[in-house]
Design a protein around this motif. Structure first.
Motif, mmCIF file in Angstrom:
data_model
loop_
_atom_site.group_PDB
_atom_site.id
_atom_site.type_symbol
_atom_site.label_atom_id
_atom_site.label_comp_id
_atom_site.label_asym_id
_atom_site.label_seq_id
_atom_site.Cartn_x
_atom_site.Cartn_y
_atom_site.Cartn_z
ATOM 1 N N ALA A 174 10.175 3.180 10.595
ATOM 2 C CA ALA A 174 10.305 2.844 9.145
ATOM 3 C C ALA A 174 11.565 3.200 8.498
ATOM 4 C CB ALA A 174 9.054 3.602 8.653
ATOM 5 N N THR A 175 12.057 2.508 7.442
ATOM 6 C CA THR A 175 13.313 2.955 6.778
ATOM 7 C C THR A 175 12.849 4.211 5.604
ATOM 8 O OG1 THR A 175 12.452 1.466 5.088
ATOM 9 C CG2 THR A 175 14.166 0.833 6.749
ATOM 10 N N VAL A 176 13.914 5.094 5.408
ATOM 11 C CA VAL A 176 13.605 6.254 4.550
ATOM 12 C C VAL A 176 14.564 5.967 3.388
ATOM 13 C CG1 VAL A 176 13.759 8.569 4.440
ATOM 14 C CG2 VAL A 176 13.194 7.701 6.607
ATOM 15 N N GLU A 177 13.835 6.029 2.207
ATOM 16 C CA GLU A 177 14.371 5.926 0.783
ATOM 17 C C GLU A 177 14.178 7.161 0.227
ATOM 18 O OE1 GLU A 177 13.140 3.219 -2.820
ATOM 19 O OE2 GLU A 177 13.531 2.039 -0.998
ATOM 20 N N THR A 178 15.293 7.504 -0.773
ATOM 21 C CA THR A 178 15.034 8.594 -1.615
ATOM 22 C C THR A 178 14.763 8.318 -2.978
ATOM 23 O OG1 THR A 178 16.443 10.113 -0.154
ATOM 24 C CG2 THR A 178 16.097 10.852 -2.327
ATOM 25 N N VAL A 186 2.893 -1.204 4.391
ATOM 26 C CA VAL A 186 2.565 0.375 4.155
ATOM 27 C C VAL A 186 3.922 1.161 4.144
ATOM 28 C CG1 VAL A 186 1.488 2.269 5.281
ATOM 29 C CG2 VAL A 186 0.323 0.266 5.558
ATOM 30 N N THR A 187 3.790 1.989 2.698
ATOM 31 C CA THR A 187 4.782 2.795 2.287
ATOM 32 C C THR A 187 4.231 4.377 2.368
ATOM 33 O OG1 THR A 187 6.174 0.996 0.871
ATOM 34 C CG2 THR A 187 6.546 3.446 0.476
ATOM 35 N N VAL A 188 4.909 5.343 2.968
ATOM 36 C CA VAL A 188 4.460 6.656 2.887
ATOM 37 C C VAL A 188 5.172 7.414 1.936
ATOM 38 C CG1 VAL A 188 4.085 8.672 4.127
ATOM 39 C CG2 VAL A 188 3.519 6.497 5.006
ATOM 40 N N LEU A 189 4.598 8.062 0.884
ATOM 41 C CA LEU A 189 5.121 8.812 -0.086
ATOM 42 C C LEU A 189 5.410 10.344 0.520
ATOM 43 C CD1 LEU A 189 6.590 9.801 -2.706
ATOM 44 C CD2 LEU A 189 4.276 9.738 -3.797
ATOM 45 N N VAL A 190 6.407 10.985 0.676
ATOM 46 C CA VAL A 190 6.252 12.287 1.015
ATOM 47 C C VAL A 190 7.039 13.067 -0.256
ATOM 48 C CG1 VAL A 190 7.477 14.096 2.648
ATOM 49 C CG2 VAL A 190 6.883 11.812 3.456
ATOM 50 N N ILE A 204 0.659 -1.211 -0.117
ATOM 51 C CA ILE A 204 0.004 -0.068 0.056
ATOM 52 C C ILE A 204 0.951 1.290 0.071
ATOM 53 C CG2 ILE A 204 -1.928 1.131 1.300
ATOM 54 C CD1 ILE A 204 -2.525 -1.451 2.737
ATOM 55 N N LEU A 205 0.498 1.993 -0.942
ATOM 56 C CA LEU A 205 1.273 3.229 -1.102
ATOM 57 C C LEU A 205 0.500 4.694 -0.528
ATOM 58 C CD1 LEU A 205 3.841 5.075 -1.972
ATOM 59 C CD2 LEU A 205 2.464 5.331 -4.170
ATOM 60 N N VAL A 206 0.939 5.066 0.635
ATOM 61 C CA VAL A 206 -0.014 6.406 1.241
ATOM 62 C C VAL A 206 0.454 7.686 0.806
ATOM 63 C CG1 VAL A 206 -0.622 7.513 3.469
ATOM 64 C CG2 VAL A 206 -0.800 4.871 3.069
ATOM 65 N N ILE A 207 -0.160 8.477 0.279
ATOM 66 C CA ILE A 207 0.425 9.844 0.093
ATOM 67 C C ILE A 207 0.264 10.720 1.135
ATOM 68 C CG2 ILE A 207 0.407 11.591 -1.748
ATOM 69 C CD1 ILE A 207 0.505 8.702 -2.866
ATOM 70 N N ALA A 208 1.237 11.201 1.754
ATOM 71 C CA ALA A 208 1.375 11.992 2.929
ATOM 72 C C ALA A 208 1.045 13.593 2.454
ATOM 73 C CB ALA A 208 2.899 12.101 3.399
ATOM 74 N N VAL A 267 3.414 4.568 13.553
ATOM 75 C CA VAL A 267 3.255 3.295 13.959
ATOM 76 C C VAL A 267 2.630 2.590 12.716
ATOM 77 C CG1 VAL A 267 2.251 1.440 15.387
ATOM 78 C CG2 VAL A 267 3.519 3.489 16.364
ATOM 79 N N GLY A 268 3.378 1.390 12.174
ATOM 80 C CA GLY A 268 2.337 0.835 11.020
ATOM 81 C C GLY A 268 2.952 1.143 9.711
ATOM 82 N N VAL A 269 3.904 2.256 9.703
ATOM 83 C CA VAL A 269 4.656 2.474 8.396
ATOM 84 C C VAL A 269 5.948 1.533 8.374
ATOM 85 C CG1 VAL A 269 5.727 4.080 6.886
ATOM 86 C CG2 VAL A 269 3.770 4.622 8.370
ATOM 87 N N ASN A 270 6.058 0.630 7.171
ATOM 88 C CA ASN A 270 7.180 0.117 6.863
ATOM 89 C C ASN A 270 8.484 0.743 6.292
ATOM 90 O OD1 ASN A 270 4.568 -1.951 6.405
ATOM 91 N ND2 ASN A 270 6.170 -2.720 7.632
ATOM 92 N N LYS A 271 7.931 1.748 5.327
ATOM 93 C CA LYS A 271 8.769 2.338 4.667
ATOM 94 C C LYS A 271 8.300 3.868 4.173
ATOM 95 C CE LYS A 271 9.787 1.182 0.232
ATOM 96 N NZ LYS A 271 10.449 0.440 -0.944
ATOM 97 N N VAL A 272 9.372 4.702 4.114
ATOM 98 C CA VAL A 272 9.164 6.144 3.566
ATOM 99 C C VAL A 272 9.887 6.228 2.439
ATOM 100 C CG1 VAL A 272 9.109 8.749 4.262
ATOM 101 C CG2 VAL A 272 8.466 6.780 6.042
#
Length: 309
Positions: free
Chosen positions: A162-166, A32-36, A3-7, A52-57
Motif C-alpha cells: 500500500a502507498t503511505v500518505e501523511t 481499503v485505507t488504514v488510518l494510523v 473504507i477507512l479502517v482505524i488501526a 494484504v488488501g490495504v490500498n493506502k495507509v
C-alpha cells in the motif's frame, strides 16, 4: 465504495485486531485505507502498508495522538471519514471508546460488534449476550462500525504494498489529558490473540490458587483468563476477564477451570474451537458447551495435568 479502517497499534507495531478488521473490510468490498494515528508511529504505518488488501495507509503522526485519547482521535476520524462510505475499527477498548464519538460528530448511527457482513449496508451482530443475532441494515451515507475480531479470519500481515500518505490534521480537543499508565508485564501471550487460553473462576477460591493455572499455562504456552466472578472477588486484575463485559476470545483451545458457565462468560468464549471444562459440579452449565468435560476437584486435576505435561 471506500473504507477507512482505524488501526489498533502501540506506535511501534500493529495489533493483530487490525488484521481482522481489514478482513471484514474486504468482505464489504471497495478500496481499503488504514488510518494510523499516533506519535513516532512510522513503524506501525510501515507494517500496515504490508497488510494484504490495504490500498493506502494514512498516517497522522503528532504528539496529540501519542496516547490515542478517544477525544482527539474521534475528531480526526470524523474529519477524514467524510470522504468514506464505511469507517471500521476493532471492537476493543480503544475502538469502542473512539468510534461512537466519531459517529456522533458525523451525525450517523453506529453498528457495534458485527460478526457477519451480509452486504455493503447489512450486517449481523450478537445481542442478549449472544443468544440472539440481529440483522441490521443502515441507510446512513457513512456506516460507522466496530468489528468483533474473533468472527473474521485475519488478513495476511505480509505481501501487500500500500502507498503511505501523511496528513497534517492535529486537533487537541482539550477535554482530557494523559496522566500515566501502569502496564502488567507478562511473558505469556496476549489474551485476545493466544492460541490456547486457560481461565479460572470462583472455584479457584483465591488469587494465590491461580498459580496452579499459571504453571499449566506456562507449559502449554497459554494465556490466562478469568471469569467475572473471579475478578469481582479480587482474585486477579480485571484485564484478565473473559466474557460479555470483558474480553472476547476464540482460541484453538479454551480450558475453563472452576467456572460454572454463566451466560455472560459464555458470550466471551463460546466461539473457541475446542472447549475443555473442569468442574466438580456435574450439573454446571459450562458442560453444555464443552467438547470435553472432567467432573473433578480442580485442586486434584490441575496438579495431575501439570505433572502429565
Amino acid at each position: 465504495m471506500s473504507i477507512l479502517v482505524i488501526a489498533e497499534h502501540d506506535n511501534s507495531s500493529l495489533k493483530s485486531a487490525t488484521l481482522n478488521v481489514v478482513a471484514a473490510a474486504q468482505q464489504i468490498g471497495g478500496d481499503v485505507t488504514v488510518l494510523v494515528a499516533g506519535a513516532d508511529c512510522g513503524a506501525a504505518a510501515e507494517q500496515a502498508s504490508q497488510v494484504v488488501g490495504v490500498n493506502k495507509v494514512v498516517v497522522a503522526d503528532n504528539a496529540v495522538y501519542a496516547n490515542q485519547l478517544a477525544e482527539n482521535v474521534s475528531v480526526l476520524v470524523a474529519e477524514l471519514g467524510k470522504d468514506y462510505t464505511h469507517i471500521l475499527a476493532p471492537s476493543t477498548s480503544n475502538g469502542k471508546n473512539a468510534l461512537p464519538r466519531a459517529a456522533a460528530l458525523l451525525d450517523v448511527a453506529q453498528i457495534s460488534d458485527i460478526i457477519t457482513v451480509e452486504s455493503a449496508d447489512t450486517f449481523k451482530r450478537p445481542i442478549y449476550a449472544g443468544n440472539v443475532v440481529a440483522t441490521v441494515q443502515s441507510t446512513d451515507a457513512i456506516k460507522v462500525i466496530t468489528v468483533r475480531g474473533t468472527a473474521f479470519d485475519p488478513a495476511a500481515a505480509e505481501g501487500g504494498s500500500a502507498t503511505v500518505e501523511t496528513v497534517a490534521n492535529a486537533t487537541d480537543a482539550g477535554t482530557s489529558k494523559f496522566v500515566s499508565e501502569e502496564l502488567a508485564k507478562s511473558d505469556r501471550p496476549e489474551l485476545t490473540s493466544a492460541g490456547i487460553v486457560i481461565s479460572g473462576g470462583r472455584g479457584m477460591q483465591n488469587g494465590e490458587n491461580f498459580e496452579l493455572l499459571y504453571t499449566v499455562a506456562d507449559k502449554l504456552g497459554a494465556a490466562v483468563g478469568a471469569s467475572r466472578a473471579a475478578v469481582d472477588a479480587g482474585f486477579v486484575p480485571n484485564d484478565m476477564q473473559v466474557g460479555q463485559t470483558g474480553k472476547i476470545v476464540a482460541p484453538d483451545l479454551y480450558v475453563a477451570v472452576g467456572i460454572s458457565g454463566a451466560i455472560q462468560h459464555l458470550a466471551g468464549m463460546k466461539d473457541s474451537k475446542v472447549i475443555v471444562a473442569i468442574n466438580k459440579d456435574e450439573d454446571a452449565p459450562i458442560f453444555q458447551v464443552a467438547d470435553y468435560g472432567l467432573v473433578a476437584d480442580l485442586f486434584d486435576a490441575l496438579p495431575e495435568l501439570s505433572a502429565a505435561l
